[in-house]
Write a protein that holds these residues in place. Structure first.
Motif, mmCIF file in Angstrom:
data_model
loop_
_atom_site.group_PDB
_atom_site.id
_atom_site.type_symbol
_atom_site.label_atom_id
_atom_site.label_comp_id
_atom_site.label_asym_id
_atom_site.label_seq_id
_atom_site.Cartn_x
_atom_site.Cartn_y
_atom_site.Cartn_z
ATOM 1 N N GLY A 16 0.765 -1.247 0.000
ATOM 2 C CA GLY A 16 0.000 0.000 0.000
ATOM 3 C C GLY A 16 0.794 1.295 0.000
ATOM 4 N N GLY A 17 2.093 1.235 0.165
ATOM 5 C CA GLY A 17 2.911 2.459 0.219
ATOM 6 C C GLY A 17 3.063 3.145 -1.120
ATOM 7 N N ARG A 18 3.518 2.412 -2.118
ATOM 8 C CA ARG A 18 3.717 3.005 -3.445
ATOM 9 C C ARG A 18 2.387 3.421 -4.049
ATOM 10 N NH1 ARG A 18 5.564 -1.341 -6.597
ATOM 11 N NH2 ARG A 18 4.710 -2.604 -4.936
ATOM 12 N N SER A 19 1.363 2.597 -3.873
ATOM 13 C CA SER A 19 0.059 2.932 -4.439
ATOM 14 C C SER A 19 -0.573 4.115 -3.701
ATOM 15 C CB SER A 19 -0.874 1.725 -4.413
ATOM 16 O OG SER A 19 -1.056 1.240 -3.099
ATOM 17 N N GLY A 20 -0.312 4.225 -2.392
ATOM 18 C CA GLY A 20 -0.812 5.381 -1.645
ATOM 19 C C GLY A 20 -0.210 6.672 -2.159
ATOM 20 N N HIS A 21 1.072 6.624 -2.463
ATOM 21 C CA HIS A 21 1.745 7.799 -3.027
ATOM 22 C C HIS A 21 1.141 8.146 -4.394
ATOM 23 C CE1 HIS A 21 4.835 10.637 -4.159
ATOM 24 N NE2 HIS A 21 5.013 9.952 -5.274
ATOM 25 N N MET A 22 0.923 7.142 -5.231
ATOM 26 C CA MET A 22 0.359 7.378 -6.558
ATOM 27 C C MET A 22 -1.061 7.918 -6.449
ATOM 28 S SD MET A 22 0.533 7.665 -9.740
ATOM 29 C CE MET A 22 2.196 7.108 -9.958
ATOM 30 N N CYS A 23 -1.825 7.410 -5.517
ATOM 31 C CA CYS A 23 -3.185 7.900 -5.297
ATOM 32 C C CYS A 23 -3.153 9.388 -4.944
ATOM 33 C CB CYS A 23 -3.840 7.097 -4.184
ATOM 34 S SG CYS A 23 -5.533 7.567 -3.833
ATOM 35 N N GLN A 24 -2.219 9.782 -4.082
ATOM 36 C CA GLN A 24 -2.097 11.189 -3.693
ATOM 37 C C GLN A 24 -1.691 12.049 -4.880
ATOM 38 O OE1 GLN A 24 -2.842 12.324 -0.471
ATOM 39 N NE2 GLN A 24 -2.910 14.195 -1.649
ATOM 40 N N VAL A 25 -0.748 11.570 -5.686
ATOM 41 C CA VAL A 25 -0.320 12.305 -6.875
ATOM 42 C C VAL A 25 -1.503 12.495 -7.829
ATOM 43 C CG1 VAL A 25 1.099 12.161 -8.972
ATOM 44 C CG2 VAL A 25 2.104 11.640 -6.746
ATOM 45 N N MET A 26 -2.251 11.423 -8.078
ATOM 46 C CA MET A 26 -3.391 11.523 -8.999
ATOM 47 C C MET A 26 -4.457 12.473 -8.451
ATOM 48 S SD MET A 26 -3.798 7.673 -10.630
ATOM 49 C CE MET A 26 -4.619 7.042 -9.209
ATOM 50 N N THR A 27 -4.689 12.418 -7.154
ATOM 51 C CA THR A 27 -5.672 13.307 -6.541
ATOM 52 C C THR A 27 -5.240 14.764 -6.691
ATOM 53 O OG1 THR A 27 -6.342 11.631 -4.942
ATOM 54 C CG2 THR A 27 -6.817 13.912 -4.370
ATOM 55 N N ASN A 28 -3.963 15.045 -6.435
ATOM 56 C CA ASN A 28 -3.444 16.417 -6.511
ATOM 57 C C ASN A 28 -3.400 16.955 -7.934
ATOM 58 O OD1 ASN A 28 -3.099 16.384 -3.747
ATOM 59 N ND2 ASN A 28 -0.912 15.950 -3.861
ATOM 60 N N GLU A 29 -3.138 16.084 -8.915
ATOM 61 C CA GLU A 29 -2.955 16.539 -10.290
ATOM 62 C C GLU A 29 -4.221 16.439 -11.142
ATOM 63 O OE1 GLU A 29 0.416 14.523 -11.943
ATOM 64 O OE2 GLU A 29 1.790 15.412 -10.498
ATOM 65 N N SER A 30 -5.265 15.892 -10.590
ATOM 66 C CA SER A 30 -6.480 15.667 -11.360
ATOM 67 C C SER A 30 -7.498 16.774 -11.130
ATOM 68 C CB SER A 30 -7.095 14.326 -10.953
ATOM 69 O OG SER A 30 -8.349 14.163 -11.563
ATOM 70 N N GLN A 31 -8.324 16.993 -12.121
ATOM 71 C CA GLN A 31 -9.444 17.914 -11.985
ATOM 72 C C GLN A 31 -10.696 17.144 -11.560
ATOM 73 O OE1 GLN A 31 -8.961 21.214 -12.303
ATOM 74 N NE2 GLN A 31 -6.828 20.662 -12.608
ATOM 75 N N ALA A 32 -10.529 15.847 -11.264
ATOM 76 C CA ALA A 32 -11.658 14.990 -10.891
ATOM 77 C C ALA A 32 -12.199 15.402 -9.530
ATOM 78 C CB ALA A 32 -11.207 13.538 -10.851
ATOM 79 N N PRO A 33 -13.473 15.147 -9.302
ATOM 80 C CA PRO A 33 -14.068 15.483 -8.009
ATOM 81 C C PRO A 33 -13.452 14.677 -6.869
ATOM 82 C CG PRO A 33 -15.623 14.253 -9.375
ATOM 83 C CD PRO A 33 -14.414 14.533 -10.215
ATOM 84 N N SER A 34 -13.534 15.211 -5.666
ATOM 85 C CA SER A 34 -13.019 14.531 -4.485
ATOM 86 C C SER A 34 -13.679 13.159 -4.365
ATOM 87 C CB SER A 34 -13.332 15.367 -3.248
ATOM 88 O OG SER A 34 -12.881 14.704 -2.100
#
Length: 105
Positions: A16-34
């Motif tokens: 879950g560490g690497r995927s957690g980081h990727m999830c945060q990156v995608m959340t920060n860089e996306s225009q998608a809703p929360s």
């Protein structure tokens, strides 16, 4: 675009560490809703320990798991799980601290 058409995107990795980081990156860089992105807490190791099931790319049930590196193989003392690991892949540098701490799921 897969992300734009998906209802939710779940990232996962061995613990879950690497995927957690990727999830945060995608959340920060996306225009998608929360709430569009999520991470499988504990990764595949945690999922299997909780009794979760797996399927292969064809949708067939499987118990075969490819952990990130050989050092993480001890996280899978789950009966019936077949571990497949590249014998030639050394333990990645960023896994050494986790391995050294003696942590277990």
């Amino acid at each position: 675009n897969i992300v734009a058409s998906a209802k939710m995107v779940i990232t996962y990795c061995t613990v879950g560490g690497r995927s957690g980081h990727m999830c945060q990156v995608m959340t920060n860089e996306s225009q998608a809703p929360s709430g569009k992105f999520g991470n499988l807490l504990g990764g595949i190791a945690g999922w299997l320990h909780a009794g979760g099931s797996l399927c292969d790319a064809s949708g067939r049930p499987t118990r075969r798991v490819n952990p990130w590196c050989r050092a993480f193989m001890d996280l899978f003392p789950v009966a019936g799980v077949e571990l497949a690991c590249d014998e030639l892949q050394p333990t990645p540098v960023d896994a050494l601290a986790f391995v050294a701490c003696g942590c277990n799921v």
